[in-house]
Write a protein that holds these residues in place. Structure first.
Motif, short mmCIF file in Angstrom:
data_model
loop_
_atom_site.label_atom_id
_atom_site.label_comp_id
_atom_site.label_asym_id
_atom_site.label_seq_id
_atom_site.Cartn_x
_atom_site.Cartn_y
_atom_site.Cartn_z
N UNK A 49 -64.61 -32.04 74.33
CA UNK A 49 -63.27 -31.54 74.66
C UNK A 49 -62.61 -30.78 73.52
N UNK A 50 -62.60 -29.49 73.66
CA UNK A 50 -61.86 -28.62 72.73
C UNK A 50 -60.41 -28.66 73.23
N UNK A 51 -59.67 -29.69 72.77
CA UNK A 51 -58.41 -30.05 73.42
C UNK A 51 -57.23 -29.16 73.09
N UNK A 52 -57.31 -28.40 72.01
CA UNK A 52 -56.27 -27.41 71.74
C UNK A 52 -56.80 -26.36 70.76
N UNK A 53 -55.96 -25.39 70.47
CA UNK A 53 -56.29 -24.39 69.47
C UNK A 53 -55.04 -24.15 68.63
N UNK A 54 -55.19 -24.31 67.32
CA UNK A 54 -54.03 -24.20 66.44
C UNK A 54 -53.43 -22.80 66.46
N UNK A 55 -54.21 -21.82 66.88
CA UNK A 55 -53.72 -20.43 66.90
C UNK A 55 -53.20 -20.03 68.28
N UNK A 73 -45.14 -22.58 75.96
CA UNK A 73 -45.98 -22.76 74.76
C UNK A 73 -45.13 -23.09 73.54
N UNK A 74 -43.93 -22.50 73.49
CA UNK A 74 -43.04 -22.79 72.35
C UNK A 74 -42.48 -24.20 72.45
N UNK A 75 -42.32 -24.69 73.68
CA UNK A 75 -41.73 -26.01 73.88
C UNK A 75 -42.71 -27.15 73.64
N UNK A 76 -43.99 -26.85 73.66
CA UNK A 76 -44.99 -27.89 73.39
C UNK A 76 -46.15 -27.23 72.65
N UNK A 77 -46.24 -27.52 71.36
CA UNK A 77 -47.18 -26.80 70.48
C UNK A 77 -48.47 -27.61 70.28
N UNK A 78 -49.50 -26.94 69.81
CA UNK A 78 -50.75 -27.66 69.53
C UNK A 78 -50.53 -28.89 68.65
N UNK A 80 -48.05 -30.85 68.59
CA UNK A 80 -47.52 -31.96 69.39
C UNK A 80 -48.66 -32.74 70.04
N UNK A 81 -49.64 -31.99 70.54
CA UNK A 81 -50.76 -32.70 71.18
C UNK A 81 -51.61 -33.40 70.12
N UNK A 82 -51.77 -32.76 68.96
CA UNK A 82 -52.52 -33.39 67.87
C UNK A 82 -51.86 -34.71 67.49
N UNK A 83 -50.52 -34.73 67.48
CA UNK A 83 -49.81 -35.97 67.13
C UNK A 83 -50.16 -37.08 68.14
N UNK A 84 -50.23 -36.72 69.42
CA UNK A 84 -50.61 -37.71 70.45
C UNK A 84 -52.03 -38.23 70.21
N UNK A 85 -52.92 -37.29 69.91
CA UNK A 85 -54.32 -37.64 69.68
C UNK A 85 -54.43 -38.57 68.46
N UNK A 370 -57.74 -17.64 76.53
CA UNK A 370 -59.04 -17.31 75.94
C UNK A 370 -59.84 -18.61 75.80
N UNK A 371 -61.10 -18.42 75.51
CA UNK A 371 -61.96 -19.55 75.18
C UNK A 371 -61.46 -20.20 73.89
N UNK A 372 -61.63 -21.52 73.76
CA UNK A 372 -61.35 -22.13 72.46
C UNK A 372 -60.19 -23.11 72.44
N UNK A 373 -59.87 -23.72 73.58
CA UNK A 373 -58.83 -24.74 73.60
C UNK A 373 -57.49 -24.25 74.12
N UNK A 374 -57.37 -22.95 74.37
CA UNK A 374 -56.09 -22.41 74.83
C UNK A 374 -55.77 -22.87 76.25
N UNK A 375 -56.80 -23.06 77.08
CA UNK A 375 -56.51 -23.44 78.47
C UNK A 375 -55.98 -24.86 78.57
#
Ligand code: FDA
Length: 390
Positions: A49-55, A73-78, A80-85, A370-375
């Motif tokens: 699981x490529x769960x997010x992309x910092x870029x 995207x501005x309201x929930x940033x990568x 934020x998800x990293x913090x959950x993980x 794009x490929x790489x966690x953006x979806x």
């Protein structure tokens, strides 16, 4: 059964949204026709699981309305998800270019999302027979009985990989309630060739090369993989989301080298070196031999070639123009381009403009990363935007 929020689809977006809605104290029911939740999460990123992309940024998404995704995207940033993980104690690593993967199994992400749902009901093996607006809410007829809900969130994904349970239900619901659909097509998908190109590429199946692939003004540089049916690899998957049948793409098979200069230089050194051998300094040997043979230079010596021929070889390597005959389609596409028309949705809440209480989130919306966690980042961010307003 009466609830505040009915979520249709227990994938990335639906599970995330359920957790956000529960945080507001809402009574939440999530239904899914599959036997297990988060099936695409399970197989994503090669099982990690490529769960997010910092870029992640709106420029990395395709949509008829490229600005639409910016607010969510501005309201929930990568981060934020990293913090959950991190909170969940899931170990992860950055692979390349901001792509974050689990160290262990992708199912850790699904387990985390289910824990976060904190008491929301999850009805699996449940189909939606009918959804109707009634008063200020909705009535859903499901295979488990009738559910009445104040709000309905459509999170049942898009058309990619029907074998994994993908259906067009989100689009049917959108149409039923008068929303428009941007025509859909497979994205992040291998491209296929007609017989003529296959004659060159089939014997190269398995060969991989770092390439730059261009379609109109868009270019990606990454690995390209020759397959039995055409081309795959990250660079090809990326460009496939922009490509449409009948169009041409241009491939630079050796973007780091000026092949015309290399060929002239080596010719100047004299000797009996073969064209294919020199090509092999810039390309994998099998590819170098195939290109030399295709140009009728299979056994030719470099010293015997004039400048025009050297330029022809360089052009073939740096500007290979191809017109794929098609793609492998929804059968293997990682995403679906197009979907619920963003003109009919509120960018801050994902609510249908003309149908209060009805929301569309995740891949069913005309926002494709794009490929790489953006979806996945789009799934979390759009679910978060809806969750805040439920
Ligand atoms: P998703 O498809 O996850 O969930 C939809 C849910 O709705 C499913 O559980 C489905 O069963 C259910 N459903 C569908 N029709 C229904 C119906 N008629 N009735 C009831 N339920 C129904 N992205 C990324 O960022 N990083 C990655 O590493 C990968 N890797 C990857 C690999 C592969 C092989 C694929 C196919 C895709 C990816 N992706 C990815 C893309 C990513 O999986 C995708 O963008 C998200 O899962 C979309 O989340 P959604 O919740 O919108 O749909």
């Amino acid at each position: 059964m009466d609830c505040d929020v009915l979520i249709i689809g227990a994938g990335a977006a639906g599970l995330f949204c359920a957790g956000s809605a529960r945080a507001t104290g809402a009574r939440v029911v999530v239904i899914d026709h599959a036997a297990r939740p988060g099936e695409k999460i399970r197989i994503s990123g090669g099982g990690r699981c490529n769960f997010t992309n910092l870029a992640t940024a709106r420029e990395r998404f395709i949509s008829e309305n490229p600005r639409f995704c910016a607010s969510a995207l501005a309201g929930y940033r990568p981060q934020d998800f990293v913090a959950l993980v991190d909170q969940a104690g899931i170990d992860w690593h950055e692979k390349t270019l901001g792509q974050l993967f689990c160290d262990g199994k992708a199912t850790q992400i699904t387990d985390m999302l289910i824990r976060r749902m904190n008491g929301a009901e999850l009805w699996l093996d449940t189909t939606l027979e009918r959804l109707e607006a009634q008063g200020s809410g909705f009535t859903a007829l499901t295979s488990r009985g009738v559910v009445t809900a104040g709000r309905v969130v459509v999170a049942c994904g898009a058309k990619s990989i029907p074998k994994m349970g993908a259906t067009g239900l989100a689009y049917d619901l959108a149409r039923q309630f008068g929303l428009r659909i941007v025509e859909t097509r497979p994205g992040l998908v291998p491209l296929t060739f007609a017989e003529q190109e296959l004659a060159l590429t089939k014997p190269l199946a398995g060969v991989s090369v770092e390439a730059e692939i261009r379609h109109a003004k868009t270019a990606f540089r990454d690995a390209l993989l020759f397959t039995h049916r055409g081309l795959s690899g990250p660079a090809v998957l990326q460009i496939s989301s922009y490509w449409q049948p009948g169009q041409e793409i241009t491939v630079d098979l050796a973007p780091d080298c000026d092949l015309a200069a290399v060929l002239r230089d080596r010719r100047g050194q004299g000797g009996r070196v073969a064209v294919a051998t020199v090509l092999g300094t810039a390309l994998p040997a099998r590819l170098a031999e195939a290109i030399a043979a295709e140009l009728g230079l299979g056994n030719a010596r470099l010293a015997d070639q004039n400048n025009a021929t050297l330029d022809r070889i360089a052009a073939r390597v740096h500007r290979w123009q191809i017109r794929p005959v098609g793609s492998e389609g929804y059968r293997t596409a990682e995403v679906t381009v197009g979907g619920v028309d963003t003109r009919d949705l509120d960018a801050k809440t994902m609510q249908a403009r003309a149908v209060p209480g009805l929301y569309f989130i995740g891949e069913c919306v005309d926002v494709t990363g794009w490929l790489g966690g953006h979806n996945f980042q789009w799934a979390w961010a759009s679910a978060h935007a809806a969750g805040l307003s439920l």
